[in-house]
Design a protein around this motif. Structure first.
Motif, PDB file in Angstrom:
ATOM      1  N   GLY A 104       0.819  -1.211   0.000  1.00 27.33           N
ATOM      2  CA  GLY A 104       0.000   0.000   0.000  1.00 27.33           C
ATOM      3  C   GLY A 104       0.848   1.253   0.000  1.00 27.33           C
ATOM      4  N   ALA A 105       1.908   1.259   0.781  1.00 25.39           N
ATOM      5  CA  ALA A 105       2.812   2.409   0.815  1.00 25.39           C
ATOM      6  C   ALA A 105       3.500   2.592  -0.539  1.00 25.39           C
ATOM      7  CB  ALA A 105       3.847   2.232   1.921  1.00 25.39           C
TER       8      ALA A 105
ATOM      9  N   ASN B 124       2.262   1.942  -3.445  1.00 24.12           N
ATOM     10  CA  ASN B 124       1.312   2.620  -4.329  1.00 24.12           C
ATOM     11  C   ASN B 124       1.345   4.125  -4.111  1.00 24.12           C
ATOM     12  OD1 ASN B 124      -0.213   0.887  -6.114  1.00 24.12           O
ATOM     13  ND2 ASN B 124      -0.879  -0.159  -4.269  1.00 24.12           N
ATOM     14  N   TRP B 125       1.411   4.547  -2.858  1.00 25.61           N
ATOM     15  CA  TRP B 125       1.427   5.976  -2.558  1.00 25.61           C
ATOM     16  C   TRP B 125       2.771   6.618  -2.898  1.00 25.61           C
ATOM     17  CZ3 TRP B 125      -2.055   9.583  -1.783  1.00 25.61           C
ATOM     18  CH2 TRP B 125      -3.360   9.166  -1.550  1.00 25.61           C
TER      19      TRP B 125
ATOM     20  N   TRP C 186       2.465   6.165  -7.570  1.00 26.97           N
ATOM     21  CA  TRP C 186       1.406   6.762  -8.383  1.00 26.97           C
ATOM     22  C   TRP C 186       1.409   8.287  -8.413  1.00 26.97           C
ATOM     23  CZ3 TRP C 186      -0.725   4.348 -12.183  1.00 26.97           C
ATOM     24  CH2 TRP C 186      -0.770   2.964 -12.164  1.00 26.97           C
ATOM     25  N   PRO C 187       1.699   8.990  -7.329  1.00 30.06           N
ATOM     26  CA  PRO C 187       1.763  10.455  -7.461  1.00 30.06           C
ATOM     27  C   PRO C 187       2.850  10.934  -8.438  1.00 30.06           C
ATOM     28  CG  PRO C 187       1.438   9.861  -5.179  1.00 30.06           C
ATOM     29  CD  PRO C 187       1.730   8.590  -5.918  1.00 30.06           C
TER      30      PRO C 187
ATOM     31  N   LEU D 219      -4.724   4.447  -6.113  1.00 28.33           N
ATOM     32  CA  LEU D 219      -4.485   5.002  -4.777  1.00 28.33           C
ATOM     33  C   LEU D 219      -5.533   4.524  -3.776  1.00 28.33           C
ATOM     34  CD1 LEU D 219      -3.329   8.614  -5.652  1.00 28.33           C
ATOM     35  CD2 LEU D 219      -1.943   6.741  -4.737  1.00 28.33           C
TER      36      LEU D 219
ATOM     37  N   GLY E  47      -4.596   0.959  -3.066  1.00 28.98           N
ATOM     38  CA  GLY E  47      -3.400   0.980  -2.224  1.00 28.98           C
ATOM     39  C   GLY E  47      -3.725   1.344  -0.787  1.00 28.98           C
ATOM     40  N   THR E  48      -4.648   2.290  -0.606  1.00 30.97           N
ATOM     41  CA  THR E  48      -5.053   2.686   0.737  1.00 30.97           C
ATOM     42  C   THR E  48      -5.748   1.537   1.459  1.00 30.97           C
ATOM     43  OG1 THR E  48      -5.293   4.975   0.025  1.00 30.97           O
ATOM     44  CG2 THR E  48      -6.434   4.344   2.046  1.00 30.97           C
TER      45      THR E  48
END
Length: 79
Positions: free
Chosen positions: A15-16, A18-19, A22-23, A56, A59-60
């Motif tokens: 998940g982290a 992804n963050w 993706w940004p 996102l 991922g969250t």
């Protein structure tokens, strides 16, 4: 379902990740000349924005499940 500490940590890291990724991709898409036509967003930007937001959100959720798994695992005795 009971997650092991290892799987919970893996989900939290996924998940982290992804963050983290993706940004940066969003910035690259935003700056891409195909994203804009005469100052208005194109379907290229719209499709990628939907993809990024979806990734996102997923991922969250994945990170949340990993976090909850680690919290639950901390309450259980080691086996």
């Amino acid at each position: 379902m009971i997650l092991s500490r290892r799987w919970s940590a893996f989900l939290l890291v996924a998940g982290a990740w992804n963050w983290l990724i993706w940004p940066r991709f969003a910035k690259a898409i935003w700056d891409d000349p195909r994203a804009w036509h005469n100052g208005t967003p194109t379907s290229f930007l719209t499709v990628h924005a939907v993809l990024i937001v979806t990734a996102l959100i997923i991922g969250t959720v994945i990170a949340y499940v990993g976090y909850k798994g680690l919290r639950s695992a901390a309450k259980r005795p080691l086996s």
